[in-house]
Design a protein around this motif. Structure first.
Motif, PDB file in Angstrom:
ATOM      1  N   ARG A  44      32.324  37.386  48.268  1.00  0.00           N
ATOM      2  CA  ARG A  44      31.178  37.393  47.382  1.00  0.00           C
ATOM      3  C   ARG A  44      31.075  38.759  46.715  1.00  0.00           C
ATOM      4  NH1 ARG A  44      26.616  35.486  51.060  1.00  0.00           N
ATOM      5  NH2 ARG A  44      25.351  36.078  49.274  1.00  0.00           N
ATOM      6  N   TYR A  45      30.331  38.800  45.616  1.00  0.00           N
ATOM      7  CA  TYR A  45      30.202  40.011  44.814  1.00  0.00           C
ATOM      8  C   TYR A  45      29.776  41.208  45.664  1.00  0.00           C
ATOM      9  CZ  TYR A  45      28.742  43.161  41.123  1.00  0.00           C
ATOM     10  OH  TYR A  45      28.609  44.250  40.313  1.00  0.00           O
ATOM     11  N   HIS A  46      28.710  41.035  46.428  1.00  0.00           N
ATOM     12  CA  HIS A  46      28.193  42.164  47.205  1.00  0.00           C
ATOM     13  C   HIS A  46      29.132  42.584  48.332  1.00  0.00           C
ATOM     14  CE1 HIS A  46      24.499  42.992  45.161  1.00  0.00           C
ATOM     15  NE2 HIS A  46      24.311  41.700  45.022  1.00  0.00           N
ATOM     16  N   VAL A  85      27.851  33.270  44.533  1.00  0.00           N
ATOM     17  CA  VAL A  85      29.068  33.323  43.723  1.00  0.00           C
ATOM     18  C   VAL A  85      30.165  33.937  44.576  1.00  0.00           C
ATOM     19  CG1 VAL A  85      30.162  34.269  41.657  1.00  0.00           C
ATOM     20  CG2 VAL A  85      27.779  33.545  41.571  1.00  0.00           C
ATOM     21  N   GLU A  86      31.319  33.291  44.566  1.00  0.00           N
ATOM     22  CA  GLU A  86      32.480  33.780  45.299  1.00  0.00           C
ATOM     23  C   GLU A  86      33.616  34.013  44.329  1.00  0.00           C
ATOM     24  OE1 GLU A  86      33.048  32.159  49.821  1.00  0.00           O
ATOM     25  OE2 GLU A  86      34.078  31.082  48.235  1.00  0.00           O
ATOM     26  N   TYR A  87      34.417  35.009  44.619  1.00  0.00           N
ATOM     27  CA  TYR A  87      35.601  35.311  43.810  1.00  0.00           C
ATOM     28  C   TYR A  87      36.823  35.122  44.681  1.00  0.00           C
ATOM     29  CZ  TYR A  87      32.254  37.303  40.600  1.00  0.00           C
ATOM     30  OH  TYR A  87      31.203  37.466  39.747  1.00  0.00           O
ATOM     31  N   GLU A  88      37.818  34.444  44.104  1.00  0.00           N
ATOM     32  CA  GLU A  88      39.061  34.265  44.859  1.00  0.00           C
ATOM     33  C   GLU A  88      40.244  34.334  43.916  1.00  0.00           C
ATOM     34  OE1 GLU A  88      40.406  30.505  47.005  1.00  0.00           O
ATOM     35  OE2 GLU A  88      38.827  29.726  45.708  1.00  0.00           O
ATOM     36  N   LEU A  89      41.351  34.836  44.439  1.00  0.00           N
ATOM     37  CA  LEU A  89      42.556  34.971  43.632  1.00  0.00           C
ATOM     38  C   LEU A  89      43.151  33.605  43.328  1.00  0.00           C
ATOM     39  CD1 LEU A  89      44.282  37.979  45.407  1.00  0.00           C
ATOM     40  CD2 LEU A  89      43.040  38.002  43.233  1.00  0.00           C
ATOM     41  N   THR A  90      43.767  33.509  42.179  1.00  0.00           N
ATOM     42  CA  THR A  90      44.543  32.332  41.796  1.00  0.00           C
ATOM     43  C   THR A  90      45.969  32.555  42.307  1.00  0.00           C
ATOM     44  OG1 THR A  90      45.172  33.354  39.713  1.00  0.00           O
ATOM     45  CG2 THR A  90      43.159  31.992  39.694  1.00  0.00           C
TER      46      THR A  90
END
Length: 118
Positions: A44-46, A85-90
């Motif tokens: 997540r962002y934080h 919101v989560e960020y993950e690599l492609t």
């Protein structure tokens, strides 16, 4: 690499130009460490903000947008209260592990050389 609307890719872009664009992109401050942190899995962002010492809120947002535009990560909105919101690599983002290993290997060999090793 992604370009502004005014900057058109020449039909026969040279390998030097492709290399230069790639190096300029990954050489942007904080880009490499963001990718490195996401190699462990989605965050997540934080989590990213607190894990990456010294990065500002504005710069993290900017770099995440850059990485998303380049297709190296995806932003996933989890619909719950409160929204997350989560960020993950492609897959292309995860390929950076080879780049990071090569850079680390080079850095270790350089340090060894500077210390008088072979």
């Amino acid at each position: 690499m992604n370009r502004n609307a005014n900057e058109q890719k020449p039909i026969n872009e040279s390998p030097c130009q492709t290399y230069r664009l790639a190096i300029e992109f990954i050489g942007k401050r904080w880009t490499g460490i963001i990718i490195y942190q996401l190699l462990e899995g989605p965050k997540r962002y934080h989590e990213l903000l607190h894990t990456i010492d010294g990065i500002s809120d504005r710069l993290l947002s900017e770099r995440l947008k850059d990485l998303e535009l380049e297709g190296l990560l995806r932003k996933r909105v989890i619909e719950e209260a409160p929204k997350k919101v989560e960020y993950e690599l492609t897959p292309p983002g995860y390929e950076f592990i080879e780049v990071i290993k090569a850079i680390m290997n080079w850095a270790e060999k350089k340090e060894e050389y500077l210390k008088g090793g072979k």
